[in-house]
Design a protein around this motif. Structure first.
Motif, PDB file in Angstrom:
ATOM      1  N   THR A  36       0.780  -1.143   0.421  1.00 23.47           N
ATOM      2  CA  THR A  36       0.264   0.001  -0.008  1.00 23.47           C
ATOM      3  C   THR A  36       0.726   1.231  -0.031  1.00 23.47           C
ATOM      4  O   THR A  36      -0.086   2.556  -0.191  1.00 23.47           O
ATOM      5  CB  THR A  36      -1.256   0.284   0.920  1.00 23.47           C
ATOM      6  N   SER A  37       1.963   1.313   0.818  1.00 17.48           N
ATOM      7  CA  SER A  37       3.376   2.055   0.145  1.00 17.48           C
ATOM      8  C   SER A  37       4.692   2.044   0.170  1.00 17.48           C
ATOM      9  O   SER A  37       4.213   0.930   0.199  1.00 17.48           O
ATOM     10  CB  SER A  37       2.810   3.384   1.299  1.00 17.48           C
ATOM     11  N   LYS A  38       5.321   3.173   0.432  1.00 12.26           N
ATOM     12  CA  LYS A  38       6.704   2.143   0.474  1.00 12.26           C
ATOM     13  C   LYS A  38       7.327   2.812   1.069  1.00 12.26           C
ATOM     14  O   LYS A  38       7.571   4.465   1.282  1.00 12.26           O
ATOM     15  CB  LYS A  38       7.476   2.836  -1.216  1.00 12.26           C
ATOM     16  N   ALA A 196       4.596  13.765  -3.312  1.00 14.59           N
ATOM     17  CA  ALA A 196       5.539  12.360  -3.309  1.00 14.59           C
ATOM     18  C   ALA A 196       5.972  12.500  -1.843  1.00 14.59           C
ATOM     19  O   ALA A 196       6.424  13.551  -1.076  1.00 14.59           O
ATOM     20  CB  ALA A 196       6.975  12.459  -4.528  1.00 14.59           C
ATOM     21  N   ARG A 197       5.765  11.510  -1.520  1.00 20.54           N
ATOM     22  CA  ARG A 197       7.153  10.372  -0.676  1.00 20.54           C
ATOM     23  C   ARG A 197       6.207  11.738   1.573  1.00 20.54           C
ATOM     24  O   ARG A 197       7.316  12.576   1.637  1.00 20.54           O
ATOM     25  CB  ARG A 197       8.030  11.068  -0.578  1.00 20.54           C
ATOM     26  N   LEU A 198       5.432  11.778   0.696  1.00 17.06           N
ATOM     27  CA  LEU A 198       4.303  12.761   2.080  1.00 17.06           C
ATOM     28  C   LEU A 198       4.739  12.141   3.428  1.00 17.06           C
ATOM     29  O   LEU A 198       4.808  10.005   3.436  1.00 17.06           O
ATOM     30  CB  LEU A 198       3.225  12.540   2.262  1.00 17.06           C
ATOM     31  N   PRO A 222       6.387   7.532  -2.757  1.00 17.49           N
ATOM     32  CA  PRO A 222       5.240   7.241  -3.597  1.00 17.49           C
ATOM     33  C   PRO A 222       4.294   8.460  -3.369  1.00 17.49           C
ATOM     34  O   PRO A 222       4.873   9.609  -3.421  1.00 17.49           O
ATOM     35  CB  PRO A 222       3.949   5.847  -2.702  1.00 17.49           C
ATOM     36  N   TYR A 223       3.917   8.276  -4.032  1.00 16.32           N
ATOM     37  CA  TYR A 223       2.947   9.629  -4.704  1.00 16.32           C
ATOM     38  C   TYR A 223       1.008  10.128  -4.473  1.00 16.32           C
ATOM     39  O   TYR A 223       1.053   8.423  -4.882  1.00 16.32           O
ATOM     40  CB  TYR A 223       2.814   9.649  -6.398  1.00 16.32           C
ATOM     41  N   CYS A 224       0.947  10.752  -4.775  1.00 11.36           N
ATOM     42  CA  CYS A 224      -0.864  11.509  -4.592  1.00 11.36           C
ATOM     43  C   CYS A 224      -0.542  12.612  -5.644  1.00 11.36           C
ATOM     44  O   CYS A 224       0.170  12.781  -5.815  1.00 11.36           O
ATOM     45  CB  CYS A 224      -1.221  10.844  -3.226  1.00 11.36           C
ATOM     46  N   LEU A 225      -2.107  13.197  -6.307  1.00  9.63           N
ATOM     47  CA  LEU A 225      -2.234  13.894  -6.928  1.00  9.63           C
ATOM     48  C   LEU A 225      -3.799  14.036  -6.032  1.00  9.63           C
ATOM     49  O   LEU A 225      -5.048  13.570  -5.621  1.00  9.63           O
ATOM     50  CB  LEU A 225      -3.045  14.019  -8.524  1.00  9.63           C
TER      51      LEU A 225
HETATM   52  C1  LIG Z   1      -4.671   2.565   0.281  1.00 12.94           C
HETATM   53  S1  LIG Z   1      -4.111   3.983  -0.001  1.00 12.94           S
HETATM   54  C2  LIG Z   1      -2.513   3.619   1.806  1.00 12.94           C
HETATM   55  C3  LIG Z   1      -1.233   3.817   2.168  1.00 12.94           C
HETATM   56  C4  LIG Z   1      -1.286   3.688   3.388  1.00 12.94           C
HETATM   57  N1  LIG Z   1      -1.640   2.162   3.942  1.00 12.94           N
HETATM   58  C5  LIG Z   1      -1.793   4.452   4.563  1.00 12.94           C
HETATM   59  O1  LIG Z   1      -1.964   4.262   5.944  1.00 12.94           O
HETATM   60  O2  LIG Z   1      -2.005   5.619   4.029  1.00 12.94           O
HETATM   61  C6  LIG Z   1      -2.341   3.469  -1.244  1.00 12.94           C
HETATM   62  C7  LIG Z   1      -1.990   5.072  -1.804  1.00 12.94           C
HETATM   63  O3  LIG Z   1      -1.395   6.207  -0.857  1.00 12.94           O
HETATM   64  C8  LIG Z   1      -0.938   6.310  -1.386  1.00 12.94           C
HETATM   65  N2  LIG Z   1       0.272   6.803  -0.765  1.00 12.94           N
HETATM   66  C9  LIG Z   1       1.309   5.821   0.334  1.00 12.94           C
HETATM   67  N3  LIG Z   1       1.811   6.553   1.110  1.00 12.94           N
HETATM   68  C10 LIG Z   1       2.428   7.512   0.267  1.00 12.94           C
HETATM   69  C11 LIG Z   1       3.250   8.855   0.879  1.00 12.94           C
HETATM   70  N4  LIG Z   1       3.856   8.204   1.918  1.00 12.94           N
HETATM   71  N5  LIG Z   1       3.102   9.902  -0.603  1.00 12.94           N
HETATM   72  C12 LIG Z   1       2.483   9.865  -1.463  1.00 12.94           C
HETATM   73  N6  LIG Z   1       1.167   8.939  -1.389  1.00 12.94           N
HETATM   74  C13 LIG Z   1       1.171   8.448  -0.155  1.00 12.94           C
HETATM   75  C14 LIG Z   1      -0.366   6.006  -2.715  1.00 12.94           C
HETATM   76  O4  LIG Z   1      -1.247   7.136  -4.196  1.00 12.94           O
HETATM   77  C15 LIG Z   1      -0.893   5.176  -2.987  1.00 12.94           C
HETATM   78  O5  LIG Z   1      -2.052   4.040  -3.926  1.00 12.94           O
END
Ligand SMILES: C[S@@+](CC[C@H](N)C(=O)[O-])C[C@H]1O[C@@H](n2cnc3c(N)ncnc32)[C@H](O)[C@@H]1O
Length: 244
Positions: A36-38, A196-198, A222-225
């Motif tokens: 779910t993340s990195k 990125a990398r929040l 990881p990324y989000c928008l």
């Molecule tokens: C199902 S969500 C949940 C992620 C994690 N388990 C959480 O509790 O935040 C997965 C998505 O979160 C986003 N994501 C996860 N970690 C991120 C990070 N550190 N920065 C930006 N986006 C992140 C990515 O877009 C990814 O597809």
């Protein structure tokens, strides 16, 4: 005996809570979900802090072979570690439900999630609408854009989660996601926030027009928008800092 479902935060080995660490140290088996993340650190760093071996659990193991985890939790202490928060993915809620059905004690330990980490953009958490995901294969997919339109009509911000296969180091990028939305009908002058990398020490956050965002380099995943809707002046003030 017990299944601990523990959020370990978004950054590195030091984000786990004191409660989480205690539970891990008392565990016979430790699983870590990897889909779910990195994290911004290696798995070895976690093992060093915990003083224990971790078993990496990909989506298939957790979705299709959850019994392996649950069988162990019947008479042992098992910790299932989630990057981010414990229960911000349906697979983990399913694991909790199945454990309870089998009369296994479940202990949930929370942490920060991407859902709250987006607060760093200045956008107010309670003004977000439905969250949606953009998959890798998105040629014929309409749903994420439909969610955007509905949220915009209700003057709510939209968080897009971007598909990922961390095990293969494969991540849908922010430019890919913006291009998808433009193809669906979003205007090129729409202001967006790429993140990125929040949760890490060096996140990249850029607030720009869609046509500009597709040219930016966000560094590692990881990324989000986010596509913001109507802004309060304080939200505008914070976003100004991310204009690049
Ligand atoms: C199902 S969500 C949940 C992620 C994690 N388990 C959480 O509790 O935040 C997965 C998505 O979160 C986003 N994501 C996860 N970690 C991120 C990070 N550190 N920065 C930006 N986006 C992140 C990515 O877009 C990814 O597809």
């Amino acid at each position: 005996m017990t299944l601990n479902i523990i959020g370990i935060g978004l950054n590195d080995e030091k984000d786990i809570t004191v409660k989480g660490l205690e539970a891990v140290k008392n565990s016979d088996f430790i699983y870590l979900e990897t889909y779910t993340s990195k994290l911004q650190c290696s798995f070895e760093k976690l093992e060093k802090l915990y003083g224990k071996k971790i078993i990496l659990a990909d989506r298939e193991l957790v979705e299709k072979k959850a019994e392996e985890i649950l069988d162990k939790a019947k008479d042992k202490q098992v910790s299932f570690l989630v990057i981010g928060d414990a229960l911000s993915a349906t697979t983990h809620t399913d694991l909790m439900l199945r454990a309870k059905e089998q009369k296994i004690k479940v202990n949930i330990i929370h942490n920060a999630s991407i859902i709250t980490a987006v607060g760093i953009t200045g956008l107010e958490i309670y003004k977000f609408g439905k969250i949606t995901s953009i998959p890798f294969e998105n040629e014929n997919i309409k749903a994420p854009y439909e969610v955007l339109k509905k949220n915009q009509n209700a003057e709510l911000h939209t968080l897009f989660l971007l598909d990922l296969h961390p095990d293969n180091n494969n991540f849908l990028t922010i430019p890919d996601a913006v291009n998808y939305l433009i193809k669906q009908g979003m205007k090129e002058y729409q202001m967006c926030v790429g993140c990125a990398r929040l949760g890490s020490n060096n996140p990249t956050i850029i607030y720009a027009k869609a046509s500009e965002l597709i040219k930016k380099d966000f560094g590692k995943a990881p990324y989000c928008l986010i596509v913001p809707s109507k802004l309060h002046f304080m939200e505008e003030d914070v976003l100004e800092q991310y204009k690049k």
